[in-house]
Design an enzyme around this catalytic site. Structure first.
Site, PDB file in Angstrom:
ATOM      1  CG  HIS A  26      22.554  13.910  24.673  1.00 18.43           C
ATOM      2  ND1 HIS A  26      23.864  13.647  24.351  1.00 18.43           N
ATOM      3  CD2 HIS A  26      22.181  14.912  23.830  1.00 18.43           C
ATOM      4  CE1 HIS A  26      24.265  14.437  23.370  1.00 18.43           C
ATOM      5  NE2 HIS A  26      23.264  15.226  23.034  1.00 18.43           N
ATOM      6  CG  ASP A 115      25.950  10.939  25.290  1.00 21.85           C
ATOM      7  OD1 ASP A 115      26.352  11.182  24.140  1.00 21.85           O
ATOM      8  OD2 ASP A 115      25.101  11.640  25.876  1.00 21.85           O
ATOM      9  CB  THR A 137      20.928  11.388  21.432  1.00 24.25           C
ATOM     10  OG1 THR A 137      22.036  12.281  21.553  1.00 24.25           O
ATOM     11  CG2 THR A 137      20.933  10.435  22.607  1.00 24.25           C
ATOM     12  CB  ALA A 347       5.567  23.680  25.100  1.00 22.21           C
ATOM     13  CD  GLN A 349       9.141  19.850  21.033  1.00 20.91           C
ATOM     14  OE1 GLN A 349       9.604  20.922  21.421  1.00 20.91           O
ATOM     15  NE2 GLN A 349       9.814  19.035  20.244  1.00 20.91           N
ATOM     16  CG  HIS A 364      16.512  23.682  17.710  1.00 20.70           C
ATOM     17  ND1 HIS A 364      15.404  22.911  17.975  1.00 20.70           N
ATOM     18  CD2 HIS A 364      17.515  23.129  18.441  1.00 20.70           C
ATOM     19  CE1 HIS A 364      15.726  21.947  18.841  1.00 20.70           C
ATOM     20  NE2 HIS A 364      17.001  22.056  19.134  1.00 20.70           N
ATOM     21  CG  ASN A 368      15.607  14.069  21.182  1.00 22.40           C
ATOM     22  OD1 ASN A 368      15.455  12.859  21.312  1.00 22.40           O
ATOM     23  ND2 ASN A 368      16.724  14.696  21.525  1.00 22.40           N
ATOM     24  CB  SER A 369      12.588  19.010  17.745  1.00 17.94           C
ATOM     25  OG  SER A 369      12.708  19.542  19.050  1.00 17.94           O
ATOM     26  CD  GLU A 372      10.004  15.020  20.880  1.00 16.41           C
ATOM     27  OE1 GLU A 372      10.685  14.508  21.774  1.00 16.41           O
ATOM     28  OE2 GLU A 372       9.785  16.253  20.831  1.00 16.41           O
ATOM     29  CG  ASP A 388      22.646  17.358  15.658  1.00 19.27           C
ATOM     30  OD1 ASP A 388      22.811  18.386  16.320  1.00 19.27           O
ATOM     31  OD2 ASP A 388      21.766  16.516  15.925  1.00 19.27           O
TER      32      ASP A 388
HETATM   33  C1  UDX Z   1      20.451  18.801  21.518  1.00 19.30           C
HETATM   34  C2  UDX Z   1      21.041  19.470  20.286  1.00 19.30           C
HETATM   35  O1  UDX Z   1      20.639  20.812  20.247  1.00 19.30           O
HETATM   36  C3  UDX Z   1      20.594  18.778  19.034  1.00 19.30           C
HETATM   37  O2  UDX Z   1      21.266  19.350  17.953  1.00 19.30           O
HETATM   38  C4  UDX Z   1      20.848  17.304  19.081  1.00 19.30           C
HETATM   39  O3  UDX Z   1      20.291  16.689  17.931  1.00 19.30           O
HETATM   40  C5  UDX Z   1      20.257  16.714  20.316  1.00 19.30           C
HETATM   41  O4  UDX Z   1      20.725  17.421  21.466  1.00 19.30           O
HETATM   42  P1  UDX Z   1      18.037  20.012  21.986  1.00 19.30           P
HETATM   43  O5  UDX Z   1      18.498  21.376  21.638  1.00 19.30           O
HETATM   44  O6  UDX Z   1      17.636  19.757  23.355  1.00 19.30           O
HETATM   45  O7  UDX Z   1      19.059  18.872  21.551  1.00 19.30           O
HETATM   46  O8  UDX Z   1      16.843  19.690  20.948  1.00 19.30           O
HETATM   47  P2  UDX Z   1      16.042  18.363  20.667  1.00 19.30           P
HETATM   48  O9  UDX Z   1      16.894  17.226  20.254  1.00 19.30           O
HETATM   49  O10 UDX Z   1      15.007  18.754  19.729  1.00 19.30           O
HETATM   50  O11 UDX Z   1      15.414  17.987  22.068  1.00 19.30           O
HETATM   51  C6  UDX Z   1      14.577  18.836  22.753  1.00 19.30           C
HETATM   52  C7  UDX Z   1      13.635  18.009  23.586  1.00 19.30           C
HETATM   53  O12 UDX Z   1      13.012  18.871  24.529  1.00 19.30           O
HETATM   54  C8  UDX Z   1      12.541  17.349  22.788  1.00 19.30           C
HETATM   55  O13 UDX Z   1      12.341  16.036  23.228  1.00 19.30           O
HETATM   56  C9  UDX Z   1      11.306  18.198  23.093  1.00 19.30           C
HETATM   57  O14 UDX Z   1      10.097  17.477  23.128  1.00 19.30           O
HETATM   58  C10 UDX Z   1      11.619  18.740  24.454  1.00 19.30           C
HETATM   59  N1  UDX Z   1      11.013  20.066  24.662  1.00 19.30           N
HETATM   60  C11 UDX Z   1      11.526  21.166  24.052  1.00 19.30           C
HETATM   61  C12 UDX Z   1       9.924  20.172  25.491  1.00 19.30           C
HETATM   62  O15 UDX Z   1       9.457  19.170  26.031  1.00 19.30           O
HETATM   63  N2  UDX Z   1       9.381  21.402  25.697  1.00 19.30           N
HETATM   64  C13 UDX Z   1       9.849  22.521  25.120  1.00 19.30           C
HETATM   65  O16 UDX Z   1       9.300  23.592  25.361  1.00 19.30           O
HETATM   66  C14 UDX Z   1      10.971  22.407  24.260  1.00 19.30           C
END
Ligand code: UDX
Length: 460
Positions: A26, A115, A137, A347, A349, A364, A368-369, A372, A388
């Site tokens: 977020h 938020d 987000t 990592a 990422q 998962h 954001n993943s 990206e 989500d």
């Molecule tokens: C949370 C919730 O899990 C998700 O369902 C919702 O959509 C957003 O909030 P999160 O679990 O953190 O998110 O996953 P994600 O939204 O994918 O964000 C992870 C972030 O961490 C990404 O920006 C990714 O680039 C970063 N990351 C993750 C790293 O930089 N390194 C890593 O090793 C893992």
């Protein structure tokens, strides 16, 4: 300029205030939006919690003010508590301090962008007479599903009874939320359905009472119908200003990161052939139990495909509380990997996904993943864990055709099969082609929505 002459010579700036819950997924998009608004000449103040506080040195031009939340309960921070418990605890801890911090700002506040999961902040700003925009987000589809949760409960779809429900029923379309099926609906295992409905009602009430618009980190090319529907349903303007990381052009090393990334894995990738490596990460919050972790490990090793795997400390449930060390790998795994696998605790990422050596992403499905991955044209293997992520997985596999499921049950043989299918099979090649096309559309996403957001903020 930012200074406005008012009240017979008194200088008062009108600032835009941003506030995010202290989750990695977020904070990052919120800070990117803050930088984009700043670059358009708006004065921006970021209110933040002490927990996971952003580093002001990384964000020149933005002002930072801590709200000093009330001490957080364990449920707000423990890897073992579910996302709903975290959201409720955080909302409770910020309500009064956020209100006080906002009220005591010296500048006149043009608008607060808060938020969209933080009903406490939306309510507080609304009560102070400050115009509010909700920053989501997650995706527009996910918000539509979330707002439908009380209706889905009344219709008997919640609580989710996965194993006790017939497969045909799980595969039925979710009413009003197609292309979602019943099995794709937002759920949080182990959480109380009434509590979940209570949370959703708090968010919906805050939106109805206080919010003048919704800002999404998404873009028209992937969610046009969902955006149109949510605007109609809420009778509010929606601004699709994503993908924020692309539009803000933040170089990844300058990014806010709550954990130190292991940059050594980039050199490891340099030594691999193009598209040969599978990147595996479950984001910043999702956990798996020991049995699933071991099946993932053996499946990866058994696939014969090189992989880079993020194994966070605390990611495997049932370890010692507050454990700082990453969970141990199964005995004998290193031998089976034969140097094909690289394991890191965190990592870089975005740089990993942009690397030539990456062929696919086992994710998962955090929003954001997904953004990206799409922006780098990388196809996905989906393993949604909660909330989500279920919705996102369905869009990845079904709507956009840029990914496939690991399998309902995580079991080593199936894992190895799915990995090879995506990495070297024909289906994988087709999904990579689709992912490339989405990448082109993402890079064509313009900042027009951002311009209209700025106009809207100035008009409030
Ligand atoms: C949370 C919730 O899990 C998700 O369902 C919702 O959509 C957003 O909030 P999160 O679990 O953190 O998110 O996953 P994600 O939204 O994918 O964000 C992870 C972030 O961490 C990404 O920006 C990714 O680039 C970063 N990351 C993750 C790293 O930089 N390194 C890593 O090793 C893992």
């Amino acid at each position: 300029g930012e200074e406005q002459l008012r009240d017979g010579g008194l200088h008062r700036r009108r600032v835009v205030v941003l506030f995010s819950l202290p989750f990695h997924g977020h904070l990052n998009p919120t800070l990117k939006l803050a930088a984009l608004l700043r670059a358009r000449g708006l004065a921006v103040t970021v209110l933040h919690t002490d927990f996971n506080a952003p580093d002001p040195a990384r964000h020149p031009g933005l002002a930072f003010v801590p709200i000093h939340e009330t001490p957080l309960q364990d449920t707000a921070v423990s890897p073992d508590s579910d996302i709903l418990a975290k959201l409720l605890a955080l909302n409770a801890a910020i309500a009064a301090p956020f209100r006080q911090a906002l009220a005591s700002l010296q500048d006149a506040v043009a608008c607060a962008v808060v938020d969209g999961q933080c009903y406490a902040a939306m309510d507080a700003a609304g009560e102070l007479g400050v115009p509010v925009l909700a920053l989501r987000t997650d995706s527009a589809a996910a918000l539509r599903n979330m707002l439908a949760i009380p209706r889905l409960r009344d219709a008997g779809y919640l609580p989710f009874k996965g194993k006790q429900t017939k497969k045909e029923q799980l595969d039925e379309p979710a009413p009003g939320l197609e292309p979602l099926r019943v099995r794709d609906l937002i759920r949080v295992d182990g959480c109380d359905t009434d509590e979940l409905c209570g949370f959703v009602t708090s968010v919906a009430d805050a939106v109805r009472a206080s919010v003048s618009g919704i800002v999404f980190n998404t873009f028209e090319a992937i969610e046009a119908p969902e955006l149109a529907k949510i605007q109609r349903e809420l009778s509010l303007p929606a601004f699709a200003v994503g993908p924020l990381h692309l539009l803000s052009q933040t170089p990844p090393p300058a990014e806010q990161s709550l954990h130190a990334p292991d940059r050594g894995c980039l050199a490891w990738l340099d030594a691999r052939t193009p598209r040969s490596v599978l990147y595996v990460s479950l984001g910043s919050l999702a956990c798996v139990n020991r049995a699933v972790f071991e099946e993932m490990a053996w499946g990866l090793a058994g696939s014969g495909v090189p992989f880079l795997w993020v194994v966070r400390p605390g990611m495997v449930t049932g370890g010692a509380a507050g454990e700082e060390a990453p969970p141990p790998l199964p005995d004998g795994l290193e031998e089976k990997m034969r140097g094909r696998g690289k394991i890191v605790t965190w990592a870089p990422q975005r740089e990993v996904l942009a690397h030539d050596a990456i062929g696919a992403f086992w994710t998962h499905c955090g929003w954001n993943s997904i953004l990206e991955s799409i922006c780098e044209g990388v196809p996905m293997l989906v393993q949604p864990c909660f909330a989500d992520q279920m919705v996102n997985a369905r869009y990845v596999t079904h709507e956009w055709g840029v990914g496939m499921e690991v399998g309902e049950v995580i079991e080593r043989e199936r894992v190895a099969k799915a990995v090879t299918k995506l990495m070297v099979g024909e289906d994988g090649a087709w999904m990579r082609e689709r992912a490339r096309r989405l990448q082109v559309q993402a890079s064509a996403a313009t900042s027009l929505a951002l311009d209209s957001l700025v106009q809207y903020i100035l008009s409030l």
